[in-house]
Design a protein around this motif. Structure first.
Motif, PDB file in Angstrom:
ATOM      1  N   SER A 303       0.603   4.056  -8.630  1.00 16.74           N
ATOM      2  CA  SER A 303       0.399   4.037  -7.404  1.00 16.74           C
ATOM      3  C   SER A 303       1.522   4.628  -6.297  1.00 16.74           C
ATOM      4  N   ASP A 304       2.780   3.928  -6.729  1.00 14.58           N
ATOM      5  CA  ASP A 304       3.681   4.111  -5.655  1.00 14.58           C
ATOM      6  C   ASP A 304       3.250   3.533  -4.353  1.00 14.58           C
ATOM      7  N   HIS A 305       2.710   2.437  -4.532  1.00 17.59           N
ATOM      8  CA  HIS A 305       1.983   1.810  -3.251  1.00 17.59           C
ATOM      9  C   HIS A 305       2.912   1.500  -2.320  1.00 17.59           C
ATOM     10  N   SER A 306       3.139   2.217  -1.138  1.00 18.55           N
ATOM     11  CA  SER A 306       4.351   1.949  -0.301  1.00 18.55           C
ATOM     12  C   SER A 306       3.704   2.085   1.309  1.00 18.55           C
ATOM     13  N   PRO A 307       3.199   0.749   1.592  1.00 24.51           N
ATOM     14  CA  PRO A 307       2.626   0.746   3.122  1.00 24.51           C
ATOM     15  C   PRO A 307       3.763   0.114   3.926  1.00 24.51           C
ATOM     16  N   CYS A 308       3.332   0.586   5.329  1.00 26.62           N
ATOM     17  CA  CYS A 308       4.118  -0.055   6.431  1.00 26.62           C
ATOM     18  C   CYS A 308       3.397  -0.312   7.661  1.00 26.62           C
ATOM     19  N   THR A 309       3.673  -0.812   8.843  1.00 27.34           N
ATOM     20  CA  THR A 309       2.784  -0.954   9.765  1.00 27.34           C
ATOM     21  C   THR A 309       2.537   0.460  10.146  1.00 27.34           C
ATOM     22  N   PRO A 310       1.171   0.472  11.022  1.00 25.49           N
ATOM     23  CA  PRO A 310       0.657   1.516  11.549  1.00 25.49           C
ATOM     24  C   PRO A 310       1.790   2.324  12.601  1.00 25.49           C
ATOM     25  N   PHE A 317       6.452  14.226  11.249  1.00 24.30           N
ATOM     26  CA  PHE A 317       6.967  14.173   9.892  1.00 24.30           C
ATOM     27  C   PHE A 317       8.339  13.659   9.599  1.00 24.30           C
ATOM     28  N   ALA A 318       9.228  14.043  10.656  1.00 27.26           N
ATOM     29  CA  ALA A 318      10.770  13.651  10.650  1.00 27.26           C
ATOM     30  C   ALA A 318      10.991  12.142  10.499  1.00 27.26           C
ATOM     31  N   SER A 319      10.035  11.595  11.689  1.00 24.08           N
ATOM     32  CA  SER A 319      10.355  10.130  11.845  1.00 24.08           C
ATOM     33  C   SER A 319       9.633   9.153  11.321  1.00 24.08           C
ATOM     34  N   ALA A 320       8.158   9.723  10.639  1.00 28.32           N
ATOM     35  CA  ALA A 320       7.416   8.549  10.197  1.00 28.32           C
ATOM     36  C   ALA A 320       7.994   8.045   8.930  1.00 28.32           C
ATOM     37  N   TRP A 321       7.259   7.017   8.754  1.00 28.76           N
ATOM     38  CA  TRP A 321       7.580   6.290   7.226  1.00 28.76           C
ATOM     39  C   TRP A 321       7.108   7.054   6.037  1.00 28.76           C
ATOM     40  N   GLY A 322       7.735   7.109   5.171  1.00 27.89           N
ATOM     41  CA  GLY A 322       7.339   8.151   3.998  1.00 27.89           C
ATOM     42  C   GLY A 322       6.832   7.010   2.884  1.00 27.89           C
ATOM     43  N   GLY A 323       5.445   6.969   3.121  1.00 25.74           N
ATOM     44  CA  GLY A 323       4.909   6.056   1.760  1.00 25.74           C
ATOM     45  C   GLY A 323       3.517   6.003   2.067  1.00 25.74           C
ATOM     46  N   ILE A 324       2.595   6.008   0.826  1.00 23.67           N
ATOM     47  CA  ILE A 324       1.125   6.079   0.751  1.00 23.67           C
ATOM     48  C   ILE A 324       0.814   4.813   0.040  1.00 23.67           C
ATOM     49  N   ALA A 325      -0.303   4.094   0.875  1.00 19.46           N
ATOM     50  CA  ALA A 325      -0.807   2.777   0.356  1.00 19.46           C
ATOM     51  C   ALA A 325      -2.340   3.073  -0.339  1.00 19.46           C
ATOM     52  N   SER A 326      -2.137   3.046  -1.757  1.00 21.32           N
ATOM     53  CA  SER A 326      -3.207   3.444  -2.500  1.00 21.32           C
ATOM     54  C   SER A 326      -3.687   2.700  -3.728  1.00 21.32           C
ATOM     55  N   VAL A 327      -3.087   1.282  -3.746  1.00 20.18           N
ATOM     56  CA  VAL A 327      -3.246   0.677  -4.846  1.00 20.18           C
ATOM     57  C   VAL A 327      -4.705   0.187  -5.290  1.00 20.18           C
ATOM     58  N   GLN A 328      -5.755   0.368  -4.156  1.00 17.42           N
ATOM     59  CA  GLN A 328      -7.183   0.036  -4.425  1.00 17.42           C
ATOM     60  C   GLN A 328      -7.683   1.367  -4.734  1.00 17.42           C
ATOM     61  N   LEU A 329      -7.202   2.353  -4.398  1.00 21.72           N
ATOM     62  CA  LEU A 329      -8.153   3.428  -4.691  1.00 21.72           C
ATOM     63  C   LEU A 329      -7.479   4.502  -5.598  1.00 21.72           C
ATOM     64  N   GLY A 330      -6.585   4.165  -6.433  1.00 21.18           N
ATOM     65  CA  GLY A 330      -6.149   4.919  -7.356  1.00 21.18           C
ATOM     66  C   GLY A 330      -6.964   5.310  -8.670  1.00 21.18           C
ATOM     67  N   LEU A 331      -7.788   4.314  -8.969  1.00 21.26           N
ATOM     68  CA  LEU A 331      -8.719   4.596 -10.194  1.00 21.26           C
ATOM     69  C   LEU A 331      -9.753   5.593  -9.666  1.00 21.26           C
ATOM     70  N   PRO A 332     -10.590   5.196  -8.709  1.00 20.42           N
ATOM     71  CA  PRO A 332     -11.669   6.401  -8.152  1.00 20.42           C
ATOM     72  C   PRO A 332     -11.088   7.600  -8.105  1.00 20.42           C
ATOM     73  N   ALA A 333      -9.787   7.585  -7.200  1.00 26.35           N
ATOM     74  CA  ALA A 333      -9.054   8.814  -6.968  1.00 26.35           C
ATOM     75  C   ALA A 333      -8.897   9.769  -8.152  1.00 26.35           C
ATOM     76  N   VAL A 334      -8.250   9.101  -9.105  1.00 23.27           N
ATOM     77  CA  VAL A 334      -7.912  10.007 -10.414  1.00 23.27           C
ATOM     78  C   VAL A 334      -9.169  10.159 -11.288  1.00 23.27           C
ATOM     79  N   TRP A 335     -10.064   9.247 -11.281  1.00 24.57           N
ATOM     80  CA  TRP A 335     -11.344   9.469 -12.062  1.00 24.57           C
ATOM     81  C   TRP A 335     -12.063  10.518 -11.562  1.00 24.57           C
ATOM     82  N   THR A 336     -12.084  10.722 -10.062  1.00 25.49           N
ATOM     83  CA  THR A 336     -12.927  11.878  -9.486  1.00 25.49           C
ATOM     84  C   THR A 336     -12.532  13.233 -10.049  1.00 25.49           C
ATOM     85  N   ARG A 337     -11.026  13.236 -10.026  1.00 24.56           N
ATOM     86  CA  ARG A 337     -10.491  14.665 -10.197  1.00 24.56           C
ATOM     87  C   ARG A 337     -10.546  14.748 -11.944  1.00 24.56           C
TER      88      ARG A 337
END
Length: 435
Positions: A303-310, A317-337
Protein backbone atom coordinates in the motif's frame (compact mmCIF):
# COMPACT_ATOMS: atom_id res chain seq x y z
CA UNK A 1 -8.13 -34.78 16.65
CA UNK A 2 -10.81 -32.15 17.04
CA UNK A 3 -9.88 -28.98 15.16
CA UNK A 4 -10.66 -25.55 16.59
CA UNK A 5 -12.16 -24.28 13.33
CA UNK A 6 -12.87 -25.51 9.82
CA UNK A 7 -13.54 -23.03 7.03
CA UNK A 8 -14.85 -24.44 3.74
CA UNK A 9 -14.91 -22.63 0.41
CA UNK A 10 -15.45 -23.65 -3.18
CA UNK A 11 -12.77 -21.09 -4.07
CA UNK A 12 -9.84 -21.52 -1.70
CA UNK A 13 -6.72 -19.83 -3.07
CA UNK A 14 -3.90 -22.28 -2.42
CA UNK A 15 -0.39 -22.51 -3.88
CA UNK A 16 -1.84 -25.13 -6.25
CA UNK A 17 -4.46 -22.71 -7.55
CA UNK A 18 -8.06 -21.91 -6.77
CA UNK A 19 -9.97 -25.03 -5.73
CA UNK A 20 -12.67 -26.28 -3.36
CA UNK A 21 -11.15 -27.02 0.04
CA UNK A 22 -11.71 -27.24 3.76
CA UNK A 23 -9.04 -25.51 5.85
CA UNK A 24 -8.74 -26.87 9.37
CA UNK A 25 -7.20 -24.79 12.17
CA UNK A 26 -5.61 -25.95 15.43
CA UNK A 27 -3.65 -23.83 17.92
CA UNK A 28 -3.61 -20.86 15.54
CA UNK A 29 -2.04 -22.75 12.63
CA UNK A 30 -3.39 -24.44 9.52
CA UNK A 31 -3.33 -28.07 10.64
CA UNK A 32 -4.93 -29.77 7.63
CA UNK A 33 -6.33 -28.95 4.20
CA UNK A 34 -8.97 -31.42 3.07
CA UNK A 35 -11.33 -31.81 0.16
CA UNK A 36 -14.28 -29.45 0.38
CA UNK A 37 -16.78 -32.06 1.49
CA UNK A 38 -14.60 -34.20 3.75
CA UNK A 39 -16.06 -34.74 7.24
CA UNK A 40 -13.81 -33.21 9.90
CA UNK A 41 -14.06 -33.27 13.68
CA UNK A 42 -14.17 -29.62 14.70
CA UNK A 43 -15.43 -27.34 17.44
CA UNK A 44 -16.62 -24.72 14.94
CA UNK A 45 -17.30 -24.77 11.22
CA UNK A 46 -18.16 -22.25 8.52
CA UNK A 47 -19.00 -22.90 4.87
CA UNK A 48 -18.36 -19.82 2.73
CA UNK A 49 -19.93 -21.35 -0.37
CA UNK A 50 -18.68 -19.41 -3.42
CA UNK A 51 -17.10 -16.67 -1.33
CA UNK A 52 -13.34 -17.06 -1.80
CA UNK A 53 -10.98 -18.04 1.00
CA UNK A 54 -7.66 -16.20 0.79
CA UNK A 55 -4.61 -16.20 3.02
CA UNK A 56 -4.29 -12.98 4.97
CA UNK A 57 -2.45 -10.33 2.97
CA UNK A 58 0.97 -9.09 4.02
CA UNK A 59 1.64 -5.36 3.61
CA UNK A 60 5.34 -4.68 4.01
CA UNK A 61 5.05 -0.92 3.44
CA UNK A 62 2.91 0.87 6.03
CA UNK A 63 3.56 4.17 7.81
CA UNK A 64 1.84 3.98 11.20
CA UNK A 65 3.48 7.21 12.51
CA UNK A 66 3.10 6.37 16.21
CA UNK A 67 4.64 7.65 18.46
CA UNK A 68 5.29 11.29 17.70
CA UNK A 69 2.77 11.84 14.94
CA UNK A 70 -0.10 9.75 16.26
CA UNK A 71 -2.49 12.51 15.24
CA UNK A 72 -1.70 11.38 11.66
CA UNK A 73 -2.26 7.68 12.33
CA UNK A 74 -1.69 5.12 15.09
CA UNK A 75 -1.36 1.39 15.63
CA UNK A 76 -4.98 0.90 16.70
CA UNK A 77 -6.49 2.65 13.69
CA UNK A 78 -3.98 1.47 11.08
CA UNK A 79 -4.27 -2.19 12.08
CA UNK A 80 -8.07 -2.03 12.33
CA UNK A 81 -8.12 -0.67 8.77
CA UNK A 82 -5.67 -3.35 7.66
CA UNK A 83 -7.86 -6.15 9.02
CA UNK A 84 -10.94 -4.65 7.37
CA UNK A 85 -9.02 -4.80 4.08
CA UNK A 86 -7.93 -8.42 4.49
CA UNK A 87 -4.40 -7.56 5.62
CA UNK A 88 -3.26 -9.63 8.61
CA UNK A 89 0.43 -8.64 8.77
CA UNK A 90 2.02 -5.23 8.30
CA UNK A 91 5.62 -4.08 8.50
CA UNK A 92 5.88 -0.54 9.82
CA UNK A 93 8.24 1.95 8.21
CA UNK A 94 10.86 3.72 10.37
CA UNK A 95 9.40 7.17 9.66
CA UNK A 96 7.27 9.31 10.21
CA UNK A 97 7.25 8.41 13.87
CA UNK A 98 9.30 10.38 16.36
CA UNK A 99 11.85 9.14 17.15
CA UNK A 100 12.47 7.41 13.81
CA UNK A 101 13.54 3.77 14.12
CA UNK A 102 17.25 4.34 13.53
CA UNK A 103 18.72 2.67 16.63
CA UNK A 104 17.84 0.02 19.18
CA UNK A 105 16.48 2.51 21.68
CA UNK A 106 14.07 3.97 19.12
CA UNK A 107 12.89 0.47 18.19
CA UNK A 108 12.11 -0.17 21.86
CA UNK A 109 10.08 3.05 21.98
CA UNK A 110 8.15 1.97 18.87
CA UNK A 111 7.43 -1.50 20.26
CA UNK A 112 6.19 -0.05 23.56
CA UNK A 113 3.87 2.27 21.66
CA UNK A 114 2.45 -0.63 19.63
CA UNK A 115 2.03 -3.10 22.50
CA UNK A 116 -1.58 -4.04 23.20
CA UNK A 117 -3.00 -1.93 20.35
CA UNK A 118 -2.59 -4.07 17.25
CA UNK A 119 -5.44 -5.93 15.53
CA UNK A 120 -3.03 -7.65 13.12
CA UNK A 121 0.58 -8.81 13.45
CA UNK A 122 3.17 -6.04 13.14
CA UNK A 123 6.85 -6.08 12.28
CA UNK A 124 9.25 -3.17 11.96
CA UNK A 125 11.73 -1.79 9.46
CA UNK A 126 14.84 0.03 10.64
CA UNK A 127 16.13 3.17 9.03
CA UNK A 128 19.48 3.91 7.38
CA UNK A 129 20.33 7.60 7.66
CA UNK A 130 23.58 9.59 7.58
CA UNK A 131 25.80 8.69 10.52
CA UNK A 132 24.01 5.57 11.79
CA UNK A 133 25.84 2.81 9.89
CA UNK A 134 27.38 1.77 13.19
CA UNK A 135 23.89 1.19 14.66
CA UNK A 136 22.60 -1.07 11.90
CA UNK A 137 23.98 -4.43 13.02
CA UNK A 138 22.58 -4.07 16.55
CA UNK A 139 19.25 -2.91 15.17
CA UNK A 140 19.17 -5.90 12.81
CA UNK A 141 20.00 -8.24 15.71
CA UNK A 142 17.11 -6.66 17.63
CA UNK A 143 14.70 -7.96 15.00
CA UNK A 144 14.00 -5.35 12.32
CA UNK A 145 13.21 -6.85 8.92
CA UNK A 146 15.63 -4.65 7.01
CA UNK A 147 16.47 -1.01 6.48
CA UNK A 148 14.77 1.77 4.58
CA UNK A 149 16.83 4.52 3.01
CA UNK A 150 15.95 7.60 1.00
CA UNK A 151 18.03 8.98 -1.85
CA UNK A 152 15.98 12.19 -1.78
CA UNK A 153 14.42 14.37 0.92
CA UNK A 154 12.03 12.19 2.93
CA UNK A 155 9.68 15.04 3.82
CA UNK A 156 10.57 14.98 7.54
CA UNK A 157 13.79 16.53 8.89
CA UNK A 158 14.58 13.75 11.37
CA UNK A 159 15.02 11.19 8.56
CA UNK A 160 17.55 12.70 6.11
CA UNK A 161 18.57 10.98 2.86
CA UNK A 162 21.73 9.06 2.10
CA UNK A 163 24.09 10.04 -0.68
CA UNK A 164 25.57 7.22 -2.81
CA UNK A 165 28.59 6.87 -0.51
CA UNK A 166 26.32 6.68 2.53
CA UNK A 167 24.20 3.97 0.91
CA UNK A 168 27.36 2.02 0.15
CA UNK A 169 28.52 2.37 3.78
CA UNK A 170 25.17 1.19 5.11
CA UNK A 171 25.08 -1.82 2.81
CA UNK A 172 28.59 -2.82 3.92
CA UNK A 173 27.71 -2.48 7.61
CA UNK A 174 25.32 -5.44 7.82
CA UNK A 175 24.03 -8.29 5.67
CA UNK A 176 20.41 -7.19 5.48
CA UNK A 177 17.62 -6.22 3.12
CA UNK A 178 17.83 -2.58 2.04
CA UNK A 179 14.61 -0.98 0.82
CA UNK A 180 15.28 2.21 -1.09
CA UNK A 181 13.09 5.18 -1.96
CA UNK A 182 14.62 5.70 -5.39
CA UNK A 183 14.28 9.22 -6.72
CA UNK A 184 17.28 11.29 -7.74
CA UNK A 185 17.51 14.68 -6.07
CA UNK A 186 19.39 16.18 -9.00
CA UNK A 187 16.51 15.35 -11.34
CA UNK A 188 13.81 16.90 -9.17
CA UNK A 189 12.62 20.43 -9.77
CA UNK A 190 10.87 22.54 -7.19
CA UNK A 191 7.17 21.84 -7.51
CA UNK A 192 5.45 25.07 -8.49
CA UNK A 193 2.71 26.45 -6.30
CA UNK A 194 -0.01 25.21 -8.59
CA UNK A 195 -3.39 23.55 -8.49
CA UNK A 196 -2.54 21.72 -11.72
CA UNK A 197 -1.56 18.11 -11.14
CA UNK A 198 0.46 18.10 -14.37
CA UNK A 199 2.83 20.68 -12.88
CA UNK A 200 3.52 18.47 -9.88
CA UNK A 201 4.15 15.37 -12.02
CA UNK A 202 6.54 17.34 -14.21
CA UNK A 203 8.56 18.23 -11.10
CA UNK A 204 9.21 14.51 -10.39
CA UNK A 205 9.90 13.07 -13.86
CA UNK A 206 10.43 9.38 -14.70
CA UNK A 207 14.17 9.95 -15.11
CA UNK A 208 14.37 10.79 -11.42
CA UNK A 209 13.42 7.19 -10.69
CA UNK A 210 15.51 5.73 -13.50
CA UNK A 211 18.67 7.44 -12.28
CA UNK A 212 18.09 6.63 -8.61
CA UNK A 213 17.37 2.97 -9.35
CA UNK A 214 20.67 2.87 -11.22
CA UNK A 215 22.42 4.37 -8.18
CA UNK A 216 20.88 1.80 -5.84
CA UNK A 217 21.74 -1.08 -8.19
CA UNK A 218 25.34 0.14 -8.41
CA UNK A 219 25.59 0.08 -4.62
CA UNK A 220 24.10 -3.43 -4.48
CA UNK A 221 26.52 -4.58 -7.18
CA UNK A 222 29.52 -3.21 -5.27
CA UNK A 223 28.47 -4.62 -1.89
CA UNK A 224 26.54 -7.79 -2.83
CA UNK A 225 23.68 -6.45 -0.69
CA UNK A 226 20.03 -7.37 -1.02
CA UNK A 227 18.16 -4.46 -2.58
CA UNK A 228 14.45 -3.75 -2.79
CA UNK A 229 13.11 -0.81 -4.81
CA UNK A 230 10.16 0.75 -3.05
CA UNK A 231 6.92 2.04 -4.63
CA UNK A 232 8.06 1.91 -8.25
CA UNK A 233 5.91 4.29 -10.26
CA UNK A 234 7.93 4.64 -13.47
CA UNK A 235 7.92 1.58 -15.72
CA UNK A 236 10.97 3.02 -17.47
CA UNK A 237 13.10 1.71 -14.59
CA UNK A 238 11.97 -1.90 -15.08
CA UNK A 239 14.49 -2.90 -17.81
CA UNK A 240 17.49 -2.05 -15.62
CA UNK A 241 15.99 -4.02 -12.74
CA UNK A 242 15.57 -6.99 -15.09
CA UNK A 243 19.14 -6.61 -16.36
CA UNK A 244 20.54 -6.43 -12.83
CA UNK A 245 18.70 -9.58 -11.84
CA UNK A 246 20.04 -11.34 -14.92
CA UNK A 247 23.52 -10.35 -13.74
CA UNK A 248 22.91 -12.03 -10.38
CA UNK A 249 22.26 -8.89 -8.33
CA UNK A 250 19.75 -9.54 -5.57
CA UNK A 251 17.20 -6.86 -6.45
CA UNK A 252 13.42 -6.88 -6.21
CA UNK A 253 10.79 -4.22 -6.73
CA UNK A 254 7.31 -3.35 -5.55
CA UNK A 255 4.56 -1.15 -6.83
CA UNK A 256 1.39 0.12 -5.18
CA UNK A 257 -2.36 -0.03 -5.80
CA UNK A 258 -2.54 3.66 -6.67
CA UNK A 259 0.00 3.26 -9.49
CA UNK A 260 -1.96 0.31 -10.87
CA UNK A 261 -5.44 1.82 -10.58
CA UNK A 262 -5.23 5.63 -10.79
CA UNK A 263 -3.86 7.68 -13.69
CA UNK A 264 -2.59 11.22 -14.04
CA UNK A 265 -5.19 11.97 -16.69
CA UNK A 266 -7.95 11.39 -14.15
CA UNK A 267 -6.56 13.52 -11.29
CA UNK A 268 -8.63 16.71 -10.97
CA UNK A 269 -6.73 19.93 -10.50
CA UNK A 270 -6.48 20.77 -6.82
CA UNK A 271 -7.21 17.18 -5.71
CA UNK A 272 -4.24 16.84 -3.38
CA UNK A 273 -5.60 13.58 -1.95
CA UNK A 274 -3.93 12.07 -5.05
CA UNK A 275 -0.50 13.46 -4.20
CA UNK A 276 2.22 10.91 -3.47
CA UNK A 277 5.94 10.64 -4.14
CA UNK A 278 6.86 9.35 -6.66
CA UNK A 279 3.69 10.50 -8.39
CA UNK A 280 0.83 8.71 -10.10
CA UNK A 281 1.76 8.77 -13.78
CA UNK A 282 -0.06 8.44 -17.10
CA UNK A 283 -2.18 5.54 -18.39
CA UNK A 284 0.49 4.26 -20.80
CA UNK A 285 2.96 3.99 -17.93
CA UNK A 286 0.33 2.17 -15.86
CA UNK A 287 -0.16 -0.42 -18.59
CA UNK A 288 3.60 -0.99 -18.66
CA UNK A 289 3.58 -1.55 -14.89
CA UNK A 290 0.86 -4.18 -15.30
CA UNK A 291 3.01 -5.92 -17.93
CA UNK A 292 5.99 -5.89 -15.56
CA UNK A 293 3.82 -7.36 -12.82
CA UNK A 294 2.53 -10.10 -15.12
CA UNK A 295 6.10 -10.93 -16.16
CA UNK A 296 7.30 -11.16 -12.56
CA UNK A 297 9.74 -8.26 -12.94
CA UNK A 298 7.76 -6.45 -10.24
CA UNK A 299 6.67 -9.10 -7.75
CA UNK A 300 5.10 -7.25 -4.82
CA UNK A 301 2.10 -4.93 -4.48
CA UNK A 302 1.85 -3.07 -1.16
CA UNK A 303 0.00 0.00 0.00
CA UNK A 304 2.62 2.57 1.03
CA UNK A 305 -0.13 3.62 3.44
CA UNK A 306 1.03 7.15 4.31
CA UNK A 307 -1.70 9.16 6.03
CA UNK A 308 -1.65 12.57 7.61
CA UNK A 309 -4.13 15.03 9.08
CA UNK A 310 -6.66 16.59 6.69
CA UNK A 311 -5.04 19.97 7.28
CA UNK A 312 -1.78 18.74 5.79
CA UNK A 313 -3.58 17.69 2.62
CA UNK A 314 -4.93 21.19 2.07
CA UNK A 315 -3.30 23.77 -0.16
CA UNK A 316 -1.71 23.11 -3.52
CA UNK A 317 0.43 20.29 -4.89
CA UNK A 318 3.62 22.01 -3.74
CA UNK A 319 2.63 22.33 -0.08
CA UNK A 320 0.32 19.35 0.58
CA UNK A 321 1.66 16.21 2.24
CA UNK A 322 2.56 13.52 -0.27
CA UNK A 323 1.00 10.25 0.79
CA UNK A 324 -2.02 8.03 0.14
CA UNK A 325 -3.88 6.14 2.86
CA UNK A 326 -5.13 2.91 1.32
CA UNK A 327 -4.33 -0.11 3.49
CA UNK A 328 -8.04 -0.96 3.70
CA UNK A 329 -8.70 -0.58 -0.04
CA UNK A 330 -5.71 -2.18 -1.72
CA UNK A 331 -7.25 -5.62 -2.24
CA UNK A 332 -10.48 -4.51 -3.94
CA UNK A 333 -8.70 -1.77 -5.89
CA UNK A 334 -6.14 -4.18 -7.33
CA UNK A 335 -8.67 -6.96 -7.86
CA UNK A 336 -11.01 -4.63 -9.76
CA UNK A 337 -8.30 -3.82 -12.31
CA UNK A 338 -6.63 -7.25 -12.27
CA UNK A 339 -9.77 -9.21 -13.15
CA UNK A 340 -10.46 -6.80 -16.03
CA UNK A 341 -7.06 -7.76 -17.42
CA UNK A 342 -7.65 -11.50 -17.09
CA UNK A 343 -5.68 -12.05 -13.89
CA UNK A 344 -6.88 -14.49 -11.25
CA UNK A 345 -7.28 -14.37 -7.49
CA UNK A 346 -4.18 -16.56 -7.34
CA UNK A 347 -2.22 -13.78 -9.06
CA UNK A 348 -3.44 -11.21 -6.56
CA UNK A 349 -2.55 -13.48 -3.64
CA UNK A 350 0.93 -13.98 -5.09
CA UNK A 351 1.46 -10.21 -5.40
CA UNK A 352 -0.16 -9.09 -2.13
CA UNK A 353 0.28 -12.00 0.29
CA UNK A 354 2.93 -14.57 -0.63
CA UNK A 355 5.27 -12.11 -2.38
CA UNK A 356 5.53 -9.60 0.48
CA UNK A 357 5.82 -12.46 3.01
CA UNK A 358 8.72 -13.91 1.04
CA UNK A 359 10.33 -10.48 0.74
CA UNK A 360 10.59 -10.10 4.52
CA UNK A 361 11.17 -13.83 5.15
CA UNK A 362 7.92 -14.76 6.85
CA UNK A 363 7.35 -18.25 5.42
CA UNK A 364 4.43 -18.91 7.78
CA UNK A 365 2.48 -15.94 6.44
CA UNK A 366 0.63 -15.20 3.19
CA UNK A 367 -0.24 -18.76 2.10
CA UNK A 368 -2.79 -21.49 2.70
CA UNK A 369 -0.46 -24.38 3.56
CA UNK A 370 -0.22 -26.76 6.49
CA UNK A 371 1.91 -25.22 9.21
CA UNK A 372 1.26 -21.60 8.23
CA UNK A 373 -0.48 -19.19 10.56
CA UNK A 374 -4.25 -19.48 10.15
CA UNK A 375 -4.57 -15.93 8.83
CA UNK A 376 -7.63 -16.17 6.62
CA UNK A 377 -9.83 -13.83 4.60
CA UNK A 378 -13.36 -14.42 3.32
CA UNK A 379 -13.46 -12.36 0.12
CA UNK A 380 -16.46 -11.98 -2.17
CA UNK A 381 -14.86 -11.38 -5.57
CA UNK A 382 -18.09 -10.45 -7.37
CA UNK A 383 -19.71 -8.05 -4.89
CA UNK A 384 -19.33 -4.35 -5.69
CA UNK A 385 -19.32 -1.31 -3.44
CA UNK A 386 -18.82 2.44 -3.67
CA UNK A 387 -16.01 3.78 -1.50
CA UNK A 388 -17.40 5.86 1.34
CA UNK A 389 -14.60 7.59 3.26
CA UNK A 390 -16.72 7.50 6.42
CA UNK A 391 -16.58 3.68 6.32
CA UNK A 392 -12.78 3.58 6.41
CA UNK A 393 -11.03 2.71 9.67
CA UNK A 394 -7.78 4.64 9.32
CA UNK A 395 -7.68 7.76 11.46
CA UNK A 396 -8.71 10.37 8.88
CA UNK A 397 -11.28 9.78 6.10
CA UNK A 398 -9.14 11.13 3.25
CA UNK A 399 -8.78 8.97 0.14
CA UNK A 400 -8.43 9.42 -3.63
CA UNK A 401 -10.77 6.43 -4.02
CA UNK A 402 -13.79 8.31 -2.61
CA UNK A 403 -16.86 7.61 -4.74
CA UNK A 404 -15.19 4.93 -6.85
CA UNK A 405 -17.04 1.67 -7.52
CA UNK A 406 -14.78 -1.27 -6.70
CA UNK A 407 -15.29 -5.00 -7.01
CA UNK A 408 -14.47 -7.35 -4.14
CA UNK A 409 -15.65 -7.19 -0.54
CA UNK A 410 -13.83 -8.51 2.52
CA UNK A 411 -16.48 -10.35 4.52
CA UNK A 412 -14.43 -11.65 7.46
CA UNK A 413 -10.81 -11.77 8.56
CA UNK A 414 -9.16 -14.23 10.93
CA UNK A 415 -5.80 -13.83 12.65
CA UNK A 416 -4.35 -17.20 13.70
CA UNK A 417 -7.83 -18.69 13.57
CA UNK A 418 -9.59 -16.01 15.62
CA UNK A 419 -11.89 -13.58 13.86
CA UNK A 420 -10.76 -9.96 13.97
CA UNK A 421 -13.65 -7.84 15.19
CA UNK A 422 -11.83 -4.54 15.74
CA UNK A 423 -12.69 -4.65 19.44
CA UNK A 424 -10.10 -7.07 20.85
CA UNK A 425 -6.54 -6.42 19.63
CA UNK A 426 -4.71 -9.76 19.42
CA UNK A 427 -1.91 -8.87 17.03
CA UNK A 428 1.63 -9.88 17.87
CA UNK A 429 4.80 -7.84 17.47
CA UNK A 430 7.02 -9.76 15.09
CA UNK A 431 10.79 -9.90 14.84
CA UNK A 432 12.91 -10.96 11.90
CA UNK A 433 12.93 -14.75 11.70
CA UNK A 434 9.57 -15.08 13.47
CA UNK A 435 7.99 -18.49 13.10
Amino acid sequence: MAFDLVVRSRRAVTPDGVRPAAVAVAAGRIAHIAAHGDPLDTRAELDLGDVALLPGLVDSHVHVNEPGRTEWEGFATATRAAAAGGVTTIVDMPLNSVPPTVDVEALAVKRRAAAGQCHVDVGFWGGAVPGNAGELRALHDAGVFGFKAFLVDSGVPEFPPLDPAGLDDAMRAVDALFAVHAEDAGRLAAAPRSAAYADFVASRPPDAEVDAVATAIAAARATAARLHILHLSSARAVPQIAAARADGIRVTAETCPHYLTLTAEDVPDGATEFKCCPPIRDAANQEALWRALAAGLVAVVVSDHSPCTPELKRGDFASAWGGIASVQLGLPAVWTRARARGHSLADVVRWMATGPADLVHLPHKGRLVVGADADLVAFDPEEQFVVDPAALHHRHPVTPYAGQRLTGVVRRTWLRGTEVTGDDPRGRLLVRGSR
